[in-house]
Enzyme design. Structure first.
Site, PDB file in Angstrom:
ATOM      1  N   HIS A   1      21.031 -34.711  12.155  1.00 55.01           N
ATOM      2  CA  HIS A   1      22.256 -34.735  12.975  1.00 55.01           C
ATOM      3  C   HIS A   1      22.369 -33.562  13.663  1.00 55.01           C
ATOM      4  O   HIS A   1      21.899 -32.673  13.216  1.00 55.01           O
ATOM      5  CB  HIS A   1      23.254 -35.742  12.603  1.00 55.01           C
ATOM      6  CG  HIS A   1      24.015 -34.781  11.523  1.00 55.01           C
ATOM      7  ND1 HIS A   1      23.620 -34.616  10.217  1.00 55.01           N
ATOM      8  CD2 HIS A   1      25.236 -34.351  11.713  1.00 55.01           C
ATOM      9  CE1 HIS A   1      24.498 -33.799   9.433  1.00 55.01           C
ATOM     10  NE2 HIS A   1      25.680 -33.663  10.397  1.00 55.01           N
TER      11      HIS A   1
ATOM     12  N   HIS B   1      25.085 -31.376  14.050  1.00 54.84           N
ATOM     13  CA  HIS B   1      25.778 -30.563  13.707  1.00 54.84           C
ATOM     14  C   HIS B   1      25.123 -29.073  13.303  1.00 54.84           C
ATOM     15  O   HIS B   1      24.145 -29.008  12.789  1.00 54.84           O
ATOM     16  CB  HIS B   1      26.591 -30.823  12.382  1.00 54.84           C
ATOM     17  CG  HIS B   1      27.799 -32.028  12.751  1.00 54.84           C
ATOM     18  ND1 HIS B   1      28.380 -32.829  11.828  1.00 54.84           N
ATOM     19  CD2 HIS B   1      28.411 -32.297  13.943  1.00 54.84           C
ATOM     20  CE1 HIS B   1      29.128 -33.598  12.568  1.00 54.84           C
ATOM     21  NE2 HIS B   1      29.279 -33.474  13.624  1.00 54.84           N
TER      22      HIS B   1
ATOM     23  N   ASP C   1      25.318 -26.549  11.171  1.00 55.63           N
ATOM     24  CA  ASP C   1      25.198 -26.370   9.975  1.00 55.63           C
ATOM     25  C   ASP C   1      23.978 -26.958   9.442  1.00 55.63           C
ATOM     26  O   ASP C   1      23.690 -26.896   8.318  1.00 55.63           O
ATOM     27  CB  ASP C   1      26.430 -26.714   8.824  1.00 55.63           C
ATOM     28  CG  ASP C   1      26.900 -28.052   8.723  1.00 55.63           C
ATOM     29  OD1 ASP C   1      26.953 -28.758   9.530  1.00 55.63           O
ATOM     30  OD2 ASP C   1      27.090 -28.466   7.640  1.00 55.63           O
ATOM     31  N   HIS C   2      23.352 -27.986  10.336  1.00 62.18           N
ATOM     32  CA  HIS C   2      22.022 -28.571  10.222  1.00 62.18           C
ATOM     33  C   HIS C   2      20.960 -28.047  11.205  1.00 62.18           C
ATOM     34  O   HIS C   2      19.954 -28.484  10.890  1.00 62.18           O
ATOM     35  CB  HIS C   2      22.399 -30.037  10.262  1.00 62.18           C
ATOM     36  CG  HIS C   2      22.933 -30.618   9.172  1.00 62.18           C
ATOM     37  ND1 HIS C   2      22.645 -31.304   8.185  1.00 62.18           N
ATOM     38  CD2 HIS C   2      24.691 -30.518   8.992  1.00 62.18           C
ATOM     39  CE1 HIS C   2      23.856 -31.806   7.317  1.00 62.18           C
ATOM     40  NE2 HIS C   2      24.954 -31.121   7.802  1.00 62.18           N
TER      41      HIS C   2
ATOM     42  N   HIS D   1      28.701 -40.807  10.983  1.00 61.81           N
ATOM     43  CA  HIS D   1      29.158 -39.708  10.919  1.00 61.81           C
ATOM     44  C   HIS D   1      29.120 -38.700  12.118  1.00 61.81           C
ATOM     45  O   HIS D   1      29.938 -38.132  12.723  1.00 61.81           O
ATOM     46  CB  HIS D   1      28.273 -38.700   9.900  1.00 61.81           C
ATOM     47  CG  HIS D   1      28.556 -37.347   9.699  1.00 61.81           C
ATOM     48  ND1 HIS D   1      29.728 -36.858   9.072  1.00 61.81           N
ATOM     49  CD2 HIS D   1      27.909 -36.151  10.071  1.00 61.81           C
ATOM     50  CE1 HIS D   1      29.639 -35.534   9.057  1.00 61.81           C
ATOM     51  NE2 HIS D   1      28.606 -34.991   9.548  1.00 61.81           N
TER      52      HIS D   1
ATOM     53  N   ASP E   1      24.492 -36.079   6.151  1.00 61.89           N
ATOM     54  CA  ASP E   1      25.851 -36.212   5.947  1.00 61.89           C
ATOM     55  C   ASP E   1      26.302 -37.512   6.026  1.00 61.89           C
ATOM     56  O   ASP E   1      27.636 -37.935   6.176  1.00 61.89           O
ATOM     57  CB  ASP E   1      26.776 -35.370   6.759  1.00 61.89           C
ATOM     58  CG  ASP E   1      26.669 -33.846   6.557  1.00 61.89           C
ATOM     59  OD1 ASP E   1      25.726 -33.424   5.726  1.00 61.89           O
ATOM     60  OD2 ASP E   1      26.967 -33.204   7.458  1.00 61.89           O
TER      61      ASP E   1
ATOM     62  N   HIS F   1      25.073 -31.892   1.111  1.00 60.77           N
ATOM     63  CA  HIS F   1      26.283 -30.900   0.753  1.00 60.77           C
ATOM     64  C   HIS F   1      26.436 -31.323  -0.868  1.00 60.77           C
ATOM     65  O   HIS F   1      26.311 -32.396  -1.390  1.00 60.77           O
ATOM     66  CB  HIS F   1      27.616 -31.299   1.287  1.00 60.77           C
ATOM     67  CG  HIS F   1      27.586 -31.013   2.861  1.00 60.77           C
ATOM     68  ND1 HIS F   1      27.966 -29.616   3.120  1.00 60.77           N
ATOM     69  CD2 HIS F   1      27.448 -31.439   3.980  1.00 60.77           C
ATOM     70  CE1 HIS F   1      27.961 -29.324   4.502  1.00 60.77           C
ATOM     71  NE2 HIS F   1      27.566 -30.656   5.081  1.00 60.77           N
TER      72      HIS F   1
HETATM   73 ZN    ZN Z   1      27.484 -33.204   9.614  1.00 55.13          ZN
END
Ligand code: ZN
Length: 256
Positions: free
Chosen positions: A52, A54, A56-57, A110, A130, A168
């Site tokens: 996805h 985001h 941090d990905h 998410h 996530d 995570h």
């Molecule tokens: Zn995320």
């Protein structure tokens, strides 16, 4: 085939799937630890997989692409600059160099276009970003509770021995919540000791397996007496079906 977690940021894992020569990376939020690992193990990067949008990905994509000219697979319903191969439900990815075929599952909730990558040979594995965590689930940022609930149900229909590679290390804090919702669950107490022991030694608690999650994860147990009872008591109203139990649990966890 090895699947190695590179720790990143506060509690992310960037998964590297590799053999002796070739590698594929999942959700590289940052490039340098990935480049370091590839250099150390003398691996050639073959592809990037994104679950996805985001940061941090995806934050490491641009930097990785400067060093490696590789395809980037990602959700077709999200705008991610680096993606060269937009994917959606039922698409297949053949990663020849590491002898791995992956199937794409749409698991929105998410984020609106969140996808997972499922492989069944040599073992059952899923990279679910996530969405499903050990003993918990992701926050609902863009989708509806119904979408998230249905996505988790879809994942829960994979084979029980499927290894869950989420992104995570939230296990201990998820367990703290689960213990309040499901206080009599012995499996959950066992998991707590195991997870504490692993974290004391700085070992990841991931991957978990689907069959374990079905016994401990309250978000996969919204049809169970104990979970319904706790969710109704906290919401102070009757919750007539698993979706309403899930919705109440997710709201409870948001403020926990
Ligand atoms: Zn995320």
């Amino acid at each position: 085939m090895h699947i190695y977690p590179i720790p990143a940021f506060k509690d992310n894992y960037i998964w590297v799937i590799h053999n002796e020569h070739d590698a594929v990376v999942v959700d590289p939020g940052i490039a340098f630890p990935v480049i370091e690992y590839l250099r150390l193990k003398k691996l050639q990067l073959n592809a990037i997989l994104i679950t996805h949008h985001h940061h941090d990905h995806t934050g490491g994509n641009a930097e990785l692409l400067k060093s490696f000219n590789v395809p980037v697979y990602g959700p077709c319903n999200e705008s991610i600059a680096a993606v060269t191969h937009p994917m959606s439900e039922g698409d297949e990815i053949i990663l020849q160099k590491i002898s791995l075929n992956l199937k794409v599952l749409d698991i929105p909730g998410h984020t609106q276009g969140h996808i997972a990558y499922y492989g069944s040979k040599p073992t059952n594995i899923v990279f679910c970003g996530d969405t499903l965590f050990s003993c918990g689930c992701g926050r609902i940022f863009e989708g509806s509770p119904r979408q998230m609930y249905e996505s988790l149900q879809k994942l829960s229909h994979l084979p029980g021995d499927t290894l869950i590679y989420c992104t995570h290390e939230y296990t201990l804090s998820n367990i703290r919540f689960a213990r309040v919702v499901d206080p009599q669950n012995l499996r959950l107490m066992e998991l707590e000791s195991t997870a504490q022991e692993l974290r004391h030694q700085n070992i990841p608690t991931i991957p978990t397996t689907l069959s374990v999650e079905k016994t401990v994860n309250p978000f996969l147990r919204c049809d169970q007496h104990e979970i319904i009872y706790s969710a109704q008591r906290h919401a102070a109203k009757p919750l007539p079906n698993p979706l309403s139990v899930f919705t109440a649990l997710r709201e409870w966890k948001n403020n926990f």
